[in-house]
Design a protein around this motif. Structure first.
Motif: not given
Ligand SMILES: [Fe+2]
Length: 196
Positions: A33-36, A43-46
């Motif tokens: 979920q945090m990737a989504d 914020l593609h790094g995170y």
């Protein structure tokens, strides 16, 4: 929102490993979920960081089930009981183009604080399980759990660095945006190493 608690009142190896698997399921839900969450914020790094943890911890989840079957000759009961919802409800109907700077800034701060709290709790839980297994005389099982403690300790070390840099930069959006490429490339490369 993380509604999940590991049961610390465990008296058998089976109960401890079942609780560990349950926590690993919660962790996979969290990282997925945090990737989504960060993808939505662009914020593609995170996003990559959480995707990396998702895949790496998936491999560890498989390793845990395999370890128990092959060292105890039995299957573990599925015991997941909880609710993980990291995406704020308001985001579900919004478009990422309408997310302003201050919302993003706060989301980064909240996201990393929750991440840190989750991993710190996980480390403490696994340390207690390893200690309990040792007290019960199950040294080999304790060593397996030591490996999980080591993994989460390393994850926390990397996380601390990111958070300390964010604090130093005052959660400045220019700093945050500029730091994404290096993180993205680092975790993209690391994903290829999982399971090797
Ligand atoms: Fe994690």
């Amino acid at each position: 929102m993380i509604q999940f608690k590991s049961n610390m009142d465990t008296n058998t190896v089976e109960e401890i490993f079942s609780q560990i698997k349950s926590r690993q399921i919660a962790a996979l839900m969290f990282h997925g979920q945090m990737a989504d969450y960060f993808d939505f914020l662009s914020l593609h790094g995170y996003k990559r960081l959480h995707e990396y943890q998702y895949f790496d911890e998936s491999a560890t989840f498989r390793k845990t089930g395999r370890y128990y079957i092959n060292h105890h000759g039995k299957l573990l009961p599925e015991a997941f009981d909880g609710d993980i919802r990291m995406i704020p409800d308001a985001w579900l109907t919004a478009n990422r183009m309408s997310v302003g700077k201050s919302t993003k800034q706060k989301a980064v701060e909240d996201g990393f604080n929750q991440y840190h709290e989750w991993e710190s709790d996980t480390k403490a839980v696994y340390e207690r399980y390893a200690m309990k297994l040792r007290q019960m005389g199950h040294e080999a099982d304790a060593i397996f759990v030591d490996g999980l403690v080591e993994d989460v300790d390393h994850e926390l070390k990397c996380l601390d660095r990111i958070i300390l840099d964010l604090i130093s930069a005052g959660y400045d959006m220019v700093y945050i945006v500029e730091s994404q490429k290096a993180l993205h490339d680092k975790y993209k490369k690391m994903i290829k190493e999982i399971g090797r």
